[in-house]
Design a protein around this motif. Structure first.
Motif, mmCIF file in Angstrom:
data_model
loop_
_atom_site.group_PDB
_atom_site.id
_atom_site.type_symbol
_atom_site.label_atom_id
_atom_site.label_comp_id
_atom_site.label_asym_id
_atom_site.label_seq_id
_atom_site.Cartn_x
_atom_site.Cartn_y
_atom_site.Cartn_z
ATOM 1 N N ASP A 89 0.847 -1.195 0.000
ATOM 2 C CA ASP A 89 0.000 0.000 0.000
ATOM 3 C C ASP A 89 0.881 1.244 0.000
ATOM 4 O O ASP A 89 1.506 1.575 1.008
ATOM 5 C CB ASP A 89 -0.912 -0.012 1.229
ATOM 6 C CG ASP A 89 -1.914 1.133 1.223
ATOM 7 O OD1 ASP A 89 -1.798 2.024 0.359
ATOM 8 O OD2 ASP A 89 -2.809 1.139 2.087
ATOM 9 N N ARG A 146 0.300 4.136 2.845
ATOM 10 C CA ARG A 146 0.587 4.031 4.278
ATOM 11 C C ARG A 146 1.960 3.411 4.472
ATOM 12 O O ARG A 146 2.518 2.809 3.559
ATOM 13 C CB ARG A 146 -0.481 3.218 5.011
ATOM 14 C CG ARG A 146 -0.531 1.754 4.626
ATOM 15 C CD ARG A 146 -1.583 1.006 5.433
ATOM 16 N NE ARG A 146 -1.388 1.153 6.861
ATOM 17 C CZ ARG A 146 -0.511 0.447 7.571
ATOM 18 N NH1 ARG A 146 0.267 -0.445 6.975
ATOM 19 N NH2 ARG A 146 -0.391 0.623 8.880
ATOM 20 N N ASP A 147 2.495 3.574 5.695
ATOM 21 C CA ASP A 147 3.825 3.044 5.962
ATOM 22 C C ASP A 147 3.906 2.523 7.395
ATOM 23 O O ASP A 147 2.898 2.440 8.102
ATOM 24 C CB ASP A 147 4.899 4.107 5.684
ATOM 25 C CG ASP A 147 4.704 5.371 6.517
ATOM 26 O OD1 ASP A 147 4.453 5.258 7.736
ATOM 27 O OD2 ASP A 147 4.805 6.479 5.957
ATOM 28 N N ASP A 157 2.255 4.441 10.306
ATOM 29 C CA ASP A 157 0.811 4.675 10.252
ATOM 30 C C ASP A 157 0.091 3.536 10.966
ATOM 31 O O ASP A 157 0.250 2.374 10.603
ATOM 32 C CB ASP A 157 0.319 4.731 8.802
ATOM 33 C CG ASP A 157 0.754 5.988 8.081
ATOM 34 O OD1 ASP A 157 0.795 7.050 8.725
ATOM 35 O OD2 ASP A 157 1.056 5.908 6.878
ATOM 36 N N GLU A 202 -1.609 13.454 14.169
ATOM 37 C CA GLU A 202 -0.750 12.733 13.228
ATOM 38 C C GLU A 202 0.722 12.850 13.635
ATOM 39 O O GLU A 202 1.488 11.885 13.522
ATOM 40 C CB GLU A 202 -0.946 13.281 11.814
ATOM 41 C CG GLU A 202 -2.309 12.992 11.211
ATOM 42 C CD GLU A 202 -2.502 11.529 10.857
ATOM 43 O OE1 GLU A 202 -1.492 10.806 10.746
ATOM 44 O OE2 GLU A 202 -3.659 11.112 10.701
#
Length: 226
Positions: free
Chosen positions: A56, A59-60, A63, A133
């Motif tokens: 994906d 996202r990483d 996240d 975040e």
């Protein structure tokens, strides 16, 4: 949950929690679960490496909590069983060009992006959510340190300098989301208390305590104004 709350004594406790949660086999007509701790622990103890794939691009590793729970939990469990397995992050977002990196390198690349002026400015445009975040980045990096021991102090220094060392960003956190500022101070303090971050600054612990106090005051003021 233990990582998020800090309610654990040491890395070994996290490793045991991982083994307890993952040591089940499923089978039969109803797919019933049965405890299979010995078999799973044996496989972990025999592993030379964990290859964690991600496909994906949106996202990483920093996240959400799933990646650190899996990768970090495995690393803590392996250490508990006397094994130091390699942790390899395999990015397959582009199937034609898969990229494999050691965990430490993958985290360093992510932190480099998240301390950039562009990333921080983007989060600041989102007010309270943006502050959350920034907190998530700190929380996940500390969690990787707590579970794997593979986070260099330099990465902690860079996050702290960018988020709390910059007066404008620090003021943003206190103004927009005092709870996030207070939690960020706690998570950085967790890293210090557990010996996972050897900071460049001698006054850092005092500064984190001061931030937590400021955040508490700001939170009370915000509640009174509502």
């Amino acid at each position: 949950e233990r990582l998020a709350s800090g309610a654990f004594t040491d890395r070994a406790e996290l490793g045991q929690a991982y083994l307890d949660a993952a040591s089940h086999a499923y089978g039969g007509a109803e797919g019933a679960a049965r405890e299979s701790g010995g078999a799973f622990s044996q496989r972990v103890a025999q592993a030379d490496a964990l290859i964690h794939t991600s496909d994906d691009a949106g996202r990483d590793l920093l996240d959400g909590g799933a990646d650190v729970a899996f990768v970090g939990g495995f690393a803590a469990a392996a250490a508990l069983l006397g094994k130091a397995a390699d942790l390899v992050m395999l990015n397959t977002a582009d199937p034609q060009r898969p990229r494999a990196r050691p965990l430490a390198e993958a985290l360093a690349r992510l932190v480099h992006g998240r301390v950039s002026a562009r990333f921080i400015a983007g989060q600041m445009r989102h007010g309270p959510r943006g502050a959350s975040e920034l907190l998530e980045t700190v929380d996940r990096l500390v969690a990787f340190a707590e579970t794997t021991g593979m986070v260099a102090s330099d990465l902690m220094d860079r996050l702290h300098d960018a988020y709390l060392g910059d007066p404008e960003v620090r003021a943003f956190l206190l103004r927009e989301n005092p709870a996030a500022a207070r939690e960020m101070a706690r998570r950085f303090s967790d890293a210090r208390r557990r010996g996972l971050w050897h900071a460049r600054r001698n006054d850092l612990d005092h500064d984190l305590e001061a931030l937590a106090a400021e955040a508490r005051t700001a939170g009370v003021t915000a509640e009174a104004a509502e």
